[in-house]
Design a protein around this motif. Structure first.
Motif, PDB file in Angstrom:
ATOM      1  N   ILE A 255      -7.910  -0.437   1.580  1.00  0.00           N
ATOM      2  CA  ILE A 255      -7.364   0.820   0.978  1.00  0.00           C
ATOM      3  C   ILE A 255      -6.044   1.316   1.712  1.00  0.00           C
ATOM      4  N   LEU A 256      -6.162   1.368   2.833  1.00  0.00           N
ATOM      5  CA  LEU A 256      -4.973   2.183   3.649  1.00  0.00           C
ATOM      6  C   LEU A 256      -3.719   1.472   3.581  1.00  0.00           C
ATOM      7  N   THR A 257      -4.069   0.019   3.216  1.00  0.00           N
ATOM      8  CA  THR A 257      -2.531  -0.695   3.411  1.00  0.00           C
ATOM      9  C   THR A 257      -1.930  -1.022   1.975  1.00  0.00           C
ATOM     10  N   ASN A 258      -2.915  -0.799   1.190  1.00  0.00           N
ATOM     11  CA  ASN A 258      -2.586  -1.026  -0.513  1.00  0.00           C
ATOM     12  C   ASN A 258      -2.408   0.157  -1.394  1.00  0.00           C
ATOM     13  N   TYR A 259      -3.017   1.283  -0.843  1.00  0.00           N
ATOM     14  CA  TYR A 259      -2.669   2.652  -1.478  1.00  0.00           C
ATOM     15  C   TYR A 259      -2.168   3.648  -0.795  1.00  0.00           C
ATOM     16  N   GLN A 260      -1.665   4.664  -1.566  1.00  0.00           N
ATOM     17  CA  GLN A 260      -1.193   5.817  -0.815  1.00  0.00           C
ATOM     18  C   GLN A 260      -1.885   7.298  -1.408  1.00  0.00           C
ATOM     19  N   LYS A 261      -1.907   8.040  -0.577  1.00  0.00           N
ATOM     20  CA  LYS A 261      -2.506   9.332  -1.134  1.00  0.00           C
ATOM     21  C   LYS A 261      -1.368   9.825  -1.907  1.00  0.00           C
ATOM     22  N   THR A 262      -1.877  10.491  -3.020  1.00  0.00           N
ATOM     23  CA  THR A 262      -0.801  11.063  -3.772  1.00  0.00           C
ATOM     24  C   THR A 262      -0.932  12.637  -4.208  1.00  0.00           C
ATOM     25  N   VAL A 263      -2.102  12.980  -4.488  1.00  0.00           N
ATOM     26  CA  VAL A 263      -2.428  14.404  -4.807  1.00  0.00           C
ATOM     27  C   VAL A 263      -3.785  14.493  -4.521  1.00  0.00           C
ATOM     28  N   CYS A 264      -4.373  15.915  -4.140  1.00  0.00           N
ATOM     29  CA  CYS A 264      -5.736  16.196  -3.896  1.00  0.00           C
ATOM     30  C   CYS A 264      -6.086  17.599  -4.604  1.00  0.00           C
ATOM     31  N   ASP A 265      -7.172  17.601  -4.914  1.00  0.00           N
ATOM     32  CA  ASP A 265      -7.715  18.667  -5.204  1.00  0.00           C
ATOM     33  C   ASP A 265      -9.121  19.287  -4.686  1.00  0.00           C
ATOM     34  N   GLU A 266      -9.922  20.003  -5.150  1.00  0.00           N
ATOM     35  CA  GLU A 266     -11.033  20.238  -4.323  1.00  0.00           C
ATOM     36  C   GLU A 266     -12.207  19.381  -4.472  1.00  0.00           C
ATOM     37  N   ILE A 267     -12.118  18.504  -5.293  1.00  0.00           N
ATOM     38  CA  ILE A 267     -13.084  17.420  -5.418  1.00  0.00           C
ATOM     39  C   ILE A 267     -12.795  16.042  -4.801  1.00  0.00           C
ATOM     40  N   ALA A 268     -11.317  15.735  -4.735  1.00  0.00           N
ATOM     41  CA  ALA A 268     -11.027  14.479  -4.546  1.00  0.00           C
ATOM     42  C   ALA A 268      -9.626  14.417  -4.026  1.00  0.00           C
ATOM     43  N   CYS A 269      -9.312  13.168  -3.595  1.00  0.00           N
ATOM     44  CA  CYS A 269      -7.692  12.668  -3.358  1.00  0.00           C
ATOM     45  C   CYS A 269      -7.460  11.670  -4.265  1.00  0.00           C
ATOM     46  N   LEU A 270      -6.379  11.335  -4.818  1.00  0.00           N
ATOM     47  CA  LEU A 270      -5.973  10.334  -5.728  1.00  0.00           C
ATOM     48  C   LEU A 270      -5.168   9.641  -4.645  1.00  0.00           C
ATOM     49  N   TRP A 271      -5.572   8.242  -4.625  1.00  0.00           N
ATOM     50  CA  TRP A 271      -4.665   7.230  -4.211  1.00  0.00           C
ATOM     51  C   TRP A 271      -4.143   6.137  -4.947  1.00  0.00           C
ATOM     52  N   GLU A 272      -2.722   5.971  -4.968  1.00  0.00           N
ATOM     53  CA  GLU A 272      -2.097   5.160  -5.996  1.00  0.00           C
ATOM     54  C   GLU A 272      -1.610   3.831  -5.486  1.00  0.00           C
ATOM     55  N   LYS A 273      -1.979   3.028  -5.945  1.00  0.00           N
ATOM     56  CA  LYS A 273      -1.627   1.472  -5.274  1.00  0.00           C
ATOM     57  C   LYS A 273       0.106   1.365  -5.142  1.00  0.00           C
ATOM     58  N   ARG A 274       0.142   0.920  -3.684  1.00  0.00           N
ATOM     59  CA  ARG A 274       1.648   0.719  -3.408  1.00  0.00           C
ATOM     60  C   ARG A 274       2.136  -0.437  -4.028  1.00  0.00           C
ATOM     61  N   SER A 275       3.366  -0.377  -4.227  1.00  0.00           N
ATOM     62  CA  SER A 275       4.206  -1.596  -4.679  1.00  0.00           C
ATOM     63  C   SER A 275       4.314  -2.506  -3.815  1.00  0.00           C
ATOM     64  N   ASN A 276       4.311  -2.398  -2.531  1.00  0.00           N
ATOM     65  CA  ASN A 276       4.501  -3.025  -1.421  1.00  0.00           C
ATOM     66  C   ASN A 276       3.632  -2.647  -0.419  1.00  0.00           C
ATOM     67  N   PRO A 277       2.435  -3.480  -0.219  1.00  0.00           N
ATOM     68  CA  PRO A 277       1.555  -3.012   0.954  1.00  0.00           C
ATOM     69  C   PRO A 277       2.000  -3.156   2.093  1.00  0.00           C
ATOM     70  N   LEU A 278       1.407  -2.011   2.825  1.00  0.00           N
ATOM     71  CA  LEU A 278       1.781  -2.011   4.320  1.00  0.00           C
ATOM     72  C   LEU A 278       1.606  -3.455   5.029  1.00  0.00           C
ATOM     73  N   ILE A 279       2.319  -3.768   6.033  1.00  0.00           N
ATOM     74  CA  ILE A 279       2.058  -4.880   6.934  1.00  0.00           C
ATOM     75  C   ILE A 279       1.488  -4.374   8.290  1.00  0.00           C
ATOM     76  N   LEU A 280       0.119  -4.677   8.553  1.00  0.00           N
ATOM     77  CA  LEU A 280      -0.391  -4.563   9.959  1.00  0.00           C
ATOM     78  C   LEU A 280       0.000  -5.561  10.990  1.00  0.00           C
ATOM     79  N   LYS A 281       0.384  -5.239  12.044  1.00  0.00           N
ATOM     80  CA  LYS A 281       0.700  -6.181  13.237  1.00  0.00           C
ATOM     81  C   LYS A 281      -0.480  -6.305  13.876  1.00  0.00           C
TER      82      LYS A 281
END
Length: 176
Positions: A112-138
């Motif tokens: 999730i953390l490498t393929n999505y990024q947090k975009t907006v939050c409210d009282e219930i949840a945060c919305l994570w949107e798919k990244r166009s380029n996933p993060l690369i973990l070394k």
């Protein structure tokens, strides 16, 4: 109680629960009709908000308690067919059995953390949107560091660290 009365009671309870899980207009507008998965377990959010729900293979994260099940959900979020969004509800950080939440399904969380990024939050949840380029973990060099249970480990400053921890009982520990 008649069947009609039971049905009416169930409808009222469902309606009240749906009101509890209403997402903000901002999140609903950003979602539109695009696919979304709910993480980690409060799937009623999808029903309450009429979301185009694409559930994880192991539908609730606390059920993914083995590496194999965790791997299935991780592959889901890494795939080309993964949902466009993830709705990560807030109260999920209070784990159902007092585990550290991010330790329960580490491969899924990493996916999730490498393929999505947090975009907006409210009282219930945060919305994570798919990244166009996933993060690369070394991955850095893996080390085997034997320690005692009451021993601290000094970590290098400035980096984010991810660990795979295993433990073995001593003979004395096996007896107790």
């Amino acid at each position: 109680i008649t069947n009609d009365k039971l049905f009416s009671m169930q409808e009222n309870a469902t309606r009240k629960l749906a009101e509890t899980y209403q997402l903000s207009n901002e999140i609903k507008e950003k979602l539109g009709q695009q696919t979304a998965s709910i993480y980690p377990w409060e799937n009623f959010i999808a029903h309450a908000n009429q979301i185009n729900w694409q559930p994880m293979p192991v539908i609730q994260n606390y059920i993914a308690y083995t590496p194999k099940l965790d791997h299935r959900n991780a592959l889901f979020f890494e795939s080309e067919n993964s949902p466009e969004f993830i709705i990560w509800h807030h109260h999920s950080f209070a784990s159902i059995d007092n585990r550290h939440h991010l330790s329960g399904d580490p491969r899924t969380v990493t996916a999730i953390l490498t393929n999505y990024q947090k975009t907006v939050c409210d009282e219930i949840a945060c919305l994570w949107e798919k990244r166009s380029n996933p993060l690369i973990l070394k991955d850095k060099k893996r080390q085997h560091v034997p320690i005692q249970l009451d021993q601290w480990i000094t970590l290098p400053a400035g980096d984010t660290h991810r660990f795979y921890i295993s433990s073995q009982l001593t003979v004395k520990g096996m007896i107790y």
